[in-house]
Design a protein around this motif. Sequence first.
Motif, PDB file in Angstrom:
ATOM      1  N   LEU A 180       0.810  -1.213   0.000  1.00  0.00           N
ATOM      2  CA  LEU A 180       0.000   0.000   0.000  1.00  0.00           C
ATOM      3  C   LEU A 180       0.845   1.266   0.000  1.00  0.00           C
ATOM      4  CD1 LEU A 180      -2.741  -1.059   2.579  1.00  0.00           C
ATOM      5  CD2 LEU A 180      -2.971  -0.911   0.099  1.00  0.00           C
ATOM      6  N   GLN A 181       2.018   1.217   0.625  1.00  0.00           N
ATOM      7  CA  GLN A 181       2.809   2.424   0.832  1.00  0.00           C
ATOM      8  C   GLN A 181       3.970   2.589  -0.137  1.00  0.00           C
ATOM      9  OE1 GLN A 181       3.943   2.016   4.918  1.00  0.00           O
ATOM     10  NE2 GLN A 181       1.957   2.691   5.680  1.00  0.00           N
ATOM     11  N   ARG A 182       4.377   1.544  -0.814  1.00  0.00           N
ATOM     12  CA  ARG A 182       5.550   1.620  -1.672  1.00  0.00           C
ATOM     13  C   ARG A 182       5.180   1.335  -3.129  1.00  0.00           C
ATOM     14  NH1 ARG A 182       8.948   1.883   2.470  1.00  0.00           N
ATOM     15  NH2 ARG A 182       8.944   0.369   4.125  1.00  0.00           N
ATOM     16  N   GLY A 183       5.924   1.950  -4.021  1.00  0.00           N
ATOM     17  CA  GLY A 183       5.722   1.723  -5.440  1.00  0.00           C
ATOM     18  C   GLY A 183       6.433   0.452  -5.897  1.00  0.00           C
ATOM     19  N   ALA A 184       6.213   0.089  -7.139  1.00  0.00           N
ATOM     20  CA  ALA A 184       6.789  -1.136  -7.695  1.00  0.00           C
ATOM     21  C   ALA A 184       8.315  -1.117  -7.643  1.00  0.00           C
ATOM     22  CB  ALA A 184       6.313  -1.327  -9.131  1.00  0.00           C
ATOM     23  N   ARG A 185       8.911   0.022  -7.982  1.00  0.00           N
ATOM     24  CA  ARG A 185      10.377   0.108  -7.995  1.00  0.00           C
ATOM     25  C   ARG A 185      10.951  -0.102  -6.595  1.00  0.00           C
ATOM     26  NH1 ARG A 185      14.264   3.608 -11.395  1.00  0.00           N
ATOM     27  NH2 ARG A 185      16.158   3.409 -10.177  1.00  0.00           N
ATOM     28  N   GLU A 186      10.355   0.517  -5.602  1.00  0.00           N
ATOM     29  CA  GLU A 186      10.866   0.385  -4.243  1.00  0.00           C
ATOM     30  C   GLU A 186      10.654  -1.028  -3.704  1.00  0.00           C
ATOM     31  OE1 GLU A 186      10.728   2.613   0.081  1.00  0.00           O
ATOM     32  OE2 GLU A 186       9.609   3.446  -1.596  1.00  0.00           O
ATOM     33  N   ARG A 187       9.497  -1.631  -4.018  1.00  0.00           N
ATOM     34  CA  ARG A 187       9.270  -3.019  -3.580  1.00  0.00           C
ATOM     35  C   ARG A 187      10.298  -3.955  -4.211  1.00  0.00           C
ATOM     36  NH1 ARG A 187       3.613  -1.822  -4.590  1.00  0.00           N
ATOM     37  NH2 ARG A 187       3.637  -3.250  -6.344  1.00  0.00           N
ATOM     38  N   HIS A 188      10.607  -3.734  -5.490  1.00  0.00           N
ATOM     39  CA  HIS A 188      11.597  -4.574  -6.167  1.00  0.00           C
ATOM     40  C   HIS A 188      12.986  -4.363  -5.566  1.00  0.00           C
ATOM     41  CE1 HIS A 188      14.320  -5.796  -9.518  1.00  0.00           C
ATOM     42  NE2 HIS A 188      13.524  -6.841  -9.452  1.00  0.00           N
TER      43      HIS A 188
ATOM     44  N   ALA B 116      11.504 -17.379 -11.731  1.00  0.00           N
ATOM     45  CA  ALA B 116      11.068 -16.755 -12.981  1.00  0.00           C
ATOM     46  C   ALA B 116      10.511 -15.366 -12.704  1.00  0.00           C
ATOM     47  CB  ALA B 116      10.000 -17.613 -13.652  1.00  0.00           C
ATOM     48  N   LEU B 117      10.807 -14.432 -13.602  1.00  0.00           N
ATOM     49  CA  LEU B 117      10.391 -13.046 -13.404  1.00  0.00           C
ATOM     50  C   LEU B 117       8.877 -12.898 -13.287  1.00  0.00           C
ATOM     51  CD1 LEU B 117      12.869 -11.083 -15.675  1.00  0.00           C
ATOM     52  CD2 LEU B 117      12.925 -11.397 -13.196  1.00  0.00           C
ATOM     53  N   ARG B 118       8.131 -13.715 -13.983  1.00  0.00           N
ATOM     54  CA  ARG B 118       6.672 -13.616 -13.877  1.00  0.00           C
ATOM     55  C   ARG B 118       6.196 -13.976 -12.479  1.00  0.00           C
ATOM     56  NH1 ARG B 118       4.096 -18.947 -15.961  1.00  0.00           N
ATOM     57  NH2 ARG B 118       5.927 -20.274 -15.935  1.00  0.00           N
ATOM     58  N   HIS B 119       6.921 -14.891 -11.809  1.00  0.00           N
ATOM     59  CA  HIS B 119       6.559 -15.245 -10.438  1.00  0.00           C
ATOM     60  C   HIS B 119       6.977 -14.141  -9.468  1.00  0.00           C
ATOM     61  CE1 HIS B 119       5.229 -19.116 -11.750  1.00  0.00           C
ATOM     62  NE2 HIS B 119       6.435 -19.463 -12.175  1.00  0.00           N
ATOM     63  N   LEU B 120       8.127 -13.521  -9.719  1.00  0.00           N
ATOM     64  CA  LEU B 120       8.542 -12.379  -8.900  1.00  0.00           C
ATOM     65  C   LEU B 120       7.543 -11.238  -9.055  1.00  0.00           C
ATOM     66  CD1 LEU B 120      12.411 -12.169  -9.392  1.00  0.00           C
ATOM     67  CD2 LEU B 120      11.160 -12.959  -7.395  1.00  0.00           C
ATOM     68  N   ALA B 121       7.097 -11.001 -10.275  1.00  0.00           N
ATOM     69  CA  ALA B 121       6.117  -9.946 -10.518  1.00  0.00           C
ATOM     70  C   ALA B 121       4.839 -10.223  -9.727  1.00  0.00           C
ATOM     71  CB  ALA B 121       5.810  -9.833 -12.005  1.00  0.00           C
ATOM     72  N   SER B 122       4.394 -11.448  -9.737  1.00  0.00           N
ATOM     73  CA  SER B 122       3.197 -11.814  -8.987  1.00  0.00           C
ATOM     74  C   SER B 122       3.418 -11.592  -7.495  1.00  0.00           C
ATOM     75  CB  SER B 122       2.839 -13.273  -9.260  1.00  0.00           C
ATOM     76  OG  SER B 122       1.733 -13.660  -8.491  1.00  0.00           O
ATOM     77  N   TYR B 123       4.575 -11.985  -6.985  1.00  0.00           N
ATOM     78  CA  TYR B 123       4.904 -11.794  -5.573  1.00  0.00           C
ATOM     79  C   TYR B 123       4.902 -10.316  -5.211  1.00  0.00           C
ATOM     80  CZ  TYR B 123       7.528 -11.904  -1.202  1.00  0.00           C
ATOM     81  OH  TYR B 123       7.924 -11.731   0.100  1.00  0.00           O
ATOM     82  N   LEU B 124       5.389  -9.467  -6.129  1.00  0.00           N
ATOM     83  CA  LEU B 124       5.451  -8.027  -5.897  1.00  0.00           C
ATOM     84  C   LEU B 124       4.130  -7.327  -6.209  1.00  0.00           C
ATOM     85  CD1 LEU B 124       8.968  -7.378  -7.431  1.00  0.00           C
ATOM     86  CD2 LEU B 124       8.356  -7.309  -4.997  1.00  0.00           C
ATOM     87  N   ASP B 125       3.156  -8.080  -6.687  1.00  0.00           N
ATOM     88  CA  ASP B 125       1.839  -7.569  -7.037  1.00  0.00           C
ATOM     89  C   ASP B 125       1.911  -6.539  -8.166  1.00  0.00           C
ATOM     90  OD1 ASP B 125      -0.953  -7.588  -6.784  1.00  0.00           O
ATOM     91  OD2 ASP B 125      -0.923  -5.854  -5.457  1.00  0.00           O
TER      92      ASP B 125
ATOM     93  N   SER C   8       9.425  -5.684 -15.797  1.00  0.00           N
ATOM     94  CA  SER C   8      10.439  -5.524 -16.843  1.00  0.00           C
ATOM     95  C   SER C   8      10.832  -4.058 -16.994  1.00  0.00           C
ATOM     96  CB  SER C   8       9.898  -6.061 -18.164  1.00  0.00           C
ATOM     97  OG  SER C   8      10.842  -5.883 -19.186  1.00  0.00           O
ATOM     98  N   ARG C   9       9.845  -3.168 -16.974  1.00  0.00           N
ATOM     99  CA  ARG C   9      10.124  -1.733 -17.073  1.00  0.00           C
ATOM    100  C   ARG C   9      10.942  -1.247 -15.883  1.00  0.00           C
ATOM    101  NH1 ARG C   9       7.619   1.950 -14.521  1.00  0.00           N
ATOM    102  NH2 ARG C   9       5.713   0.745 -14.260  1.00  0.00           N
ATOM    103  N   VAL C  10      10.572  -1.682 -14.682  1.00  0.00           N
ATOM    104  CA  VAL C  10      11.299  -1.294 -13.471  1.00  0.00           C
ATOM    105  C   VAL C  10      12.734  -1.785 -13.532  1.00  0.00           C
ATOM    106  CG1 VAL C  10      11.461  -1.759 -10.982  1.00  0.00           C
ATOM    107  CG2 VAL C  10       9.275  -1.101 -11.981  1.00  0.00           C
ATOM    108  N   ARG C  11      12.918  -3.037 -13.943  1.00  0.00           N
ATOM    109  CA  ARG C  11      14.271  -3.594 -14.036  1.00  0.00           C
ATOM    110  C   ARG C  11      15.100  -2.846 -15.079  1.00  0.00           C
ATOM    111  NH1 ARG C  11      15.866  -8.552 -12.729  1.00  0.00           N
ATOM    112  NH2 ARG C  11      16.460  -9.010 -14.862  1.00  0.00           N
ATOM    113  N   SER C  12      14.473  -2.445 -16.173  1.00  0.00           N
ATOM    114  CA  SER C  12      15.168  -1.685 -17.201  1.00  0.00           C
ATOM    115  C   SER C  12      15.587  -0.319 -16.666  1.00  0.00           C
ATOM    116  CB  SER C  12      14.270  -1.523 -18.422  1.00  0.00           C
ATOM    117  OG  SER C  12      14.896  -0.744 -19.402  1.00  0.00           O
TER     118      SER C  12
END
Length: 68
Positions: A8-16, A31-40, A47-51
Motif C-alpha cells: 500500500l505504501q511503496r511503489g513497484a520500484r521500491e518493492r523490487h 522466474a520473473l513472472r513469479h517475482l512480478a506476482s509476488y510483488l503484485d 520488466s520496465r522497473v528492471r530496465s
Amino acid sequence: MQREQEFLQRGARERHARLLAQLPDWSERIALRHLASYLDVTDVTLSRVRSEMGLINGQGSTTLPRAQ
C-alpha cells in the motif's frame, strides 16, 4: 501485515529494490513472472522497473549500491 503495508505504501520500484536487498538470490532462481506476482505487479511493469534500474541487457548487476 508488514507485507500488506508495503504494497500500500511503496511503489513497484521500491518493492523490487527491497526484494533485491533482502533476497538477492531470488532474482536469479525464480522466474520473473513469479517475482512480478509476488510483488503484485504485472510482468511488463517488472520488466520496465528492471530496465530503469539498469538490470536488463547487462546494464548492471542485481545488487543494489551501498548507501554511503
